[in-house]
Design an enzyme around this catalytic site. Structure first.
Site, PDB file in Angstrom:
ATOM      1  N   CYS A  91       0.835  -1.204   0.000  1.00  0.00           N
ATOM      2  CA  CYS A  91       0.000   0.000   0.000  1.00  0.00           C
ATOM      3  C   CYS A  91       0.876   1.264   0.000  1.00  0.00           C
ATOM      4  CB  CYS A  91      -0.985  -0.071   1.157  1.00  0.00           C
ATOM      5  SG  CYS A  91      -2.433   0.946   0.870  1.00  0.00           S
TER       6      CYS A  91
ATOM      7  N   HIS B 181      -3.202  -5.265   1.722  1.00  0.00           N
ATOM      8  CA  HIS B 181      -2.519  -5.498   3.008  1.00  0.00           C
ATOM      9  C   HIS B 181      -2.500  -6.963   3.432  1.00  0.00           C
ATOM     10  CE1 HIS B 181      -2.130  -1.280   4.381  1.00  0.00           C
ATOM     11  NE2 HIS B 181      -3.199  -1.087   3.631  1.00  0.00           N
TER      12      HIS B 181
ATOM     13  N   GLU C 177      -0.684  -8.335   5.474  1.00  0.00           N
ATOM     14  CA  GLU C 177      -0.349  -8.456   6.902  1.00  0.00           C
ATOM     15  C   GLU C 177      -1.598  -8.372   7.782  1.00  0.00           C
ATOM     16  OE1 GLU C 177      -0.046  -5.942   5.022  1.00  0.00           O
ATOM     17  OE2 GLU C 177      -0.388  -4.057   6.101  1.00  0.00           O
TER      18      GLU C 177
HETATM   19  N1  GLN Z   1      -3.588   6.336   1.027  1.00  0.00           N
HETATM   20  C1  GLN Z   1      -2.296   6.077   1.590  1.00  0.00           C
HETATM   21  C2  GLN Z   1      -1.211   6.822   0.816  1.00  0.00           C
HETATM   22  O1  GLN Z   1      -1.478   7.421  -0.176  1.00  0.00           O
HETATM   23  C3  GLN Z   1      -1.984   4.593   1.612  1.00  0.00           C
HETATM   24  C4  GLN Z   1      -2.968   3.878   2.499  1.00  0.00           C
HETATM   25  C5  GLN Z   1      -2.436   2.622   3.106  1.00  0.00           C
HETATM   26  O2  GLN Z   1      -1.235   2.375   3.173  1.00  0.00           O
HETATM   27  N2  GLN Z   1      -3.347   1.801   3.589  1.00  0.00           N
HETATM   28  O3  GLN Z   1      -0.088   6.811   1.202  1.00  0.00           O
END
Ligand code: GLN
Length: 197
Positions: A77, A174, A176
């Site tokens: 992410c 994610h 994890e």
């Molecule tokens: N929206 C976040 C970003 O732009 C990422 C979100 C997340 O890691 N769950 O960094």
């Protein structure tokens, strides 16, 4: 051989727990010297702008780039955004992976969702090819993957959500946060460390 989690911000602890369950020795990385002796590093989810700013403040940008040139790095992410070459706006990025991302591609926190994905895992990690239950939280899309990048998973509409480039791995979601450890096993394989059976 040891593995690291970048522990500047975000859910690094969840990654650490899974790696330890798989038998790895895990170090939290906050300073350049914490990278020494590691064979792989996970950059967690969180807020990519915050992770980037803190990495600049702690002098980690160049050491992380150097590390990722030869060793396994997996970004989930926000971590995937930080690994990318382009996030459509100005923020510190490692630029290690030949991908471009679109941040918050699915909208706001309330538009978070879960979906079963087909993932192209190597047979060593997953001979059965079961679907992977993926959690997306304000997730980015991988909107461009360069020639050396292998797409590991797409949404039903074809948009890319997991990719690999040699020892580098990026997931929009994610792993994890679920009990399925196949991505962590893949990461350990890329780091040259076989997970405990
Ligand atoms: N929206 C976040 C970003 O732009 C990422 C979100 C997340 O890691 N769950 O960094």
């Amino acid at each position: 051989m040891r593995l690291g989690v970048l522990a500047l911000q975000g859910d690094f602890h969840e990654h650490q727990v899974i790696l330890e369950q798989l038998g790895a020795e895990v170090r939290q990385v906050r300073l350049p010297e914490h990278l020494s002796g590691l064979s792989g590093l996970i950059i967690p989810g969180g807020e990519s702008t915050t992770i980037g700013k803190l990495a600049v403040d702690f002098g980690l940008i160049e050491p992380l780039r150097e590390f990722g040139r030869t060793r396994a790095v997996w970004g989930t992410c926000a971590g995937a955004i930080f690994l990318s070459q382009d996030a459509r706006r100005s923020q510190p990025l490692l630029g290690l992976m030949d991908i471009s991302v679109e941040r918050n591609a699915f909208g706001r926190q309330v538009n978070s969702f879960e979906v079963d994905l087909c993932v192209d895992f190597p047979p060593t990690v997953d001979p059965l090819r079961r679907p992977f239950h993926a959690v997306f939280i304000r997730a980015p899309l991988i909107e461009r993957a360069g020639a050396g990048v292998q797409v590991l998973s797409r949404l039903e509409d074809g948009r890319i959500v997991a990719a690999r480039q040699a020892k580098l791995l990026a997931t929009s979601f994610h792993p994890e946060l679920t009990r399925d450890d196949r991505f962590h096993r893949l990461f350990m394989e890329l780091a040259g460390e076989a997970p405990a059976a």
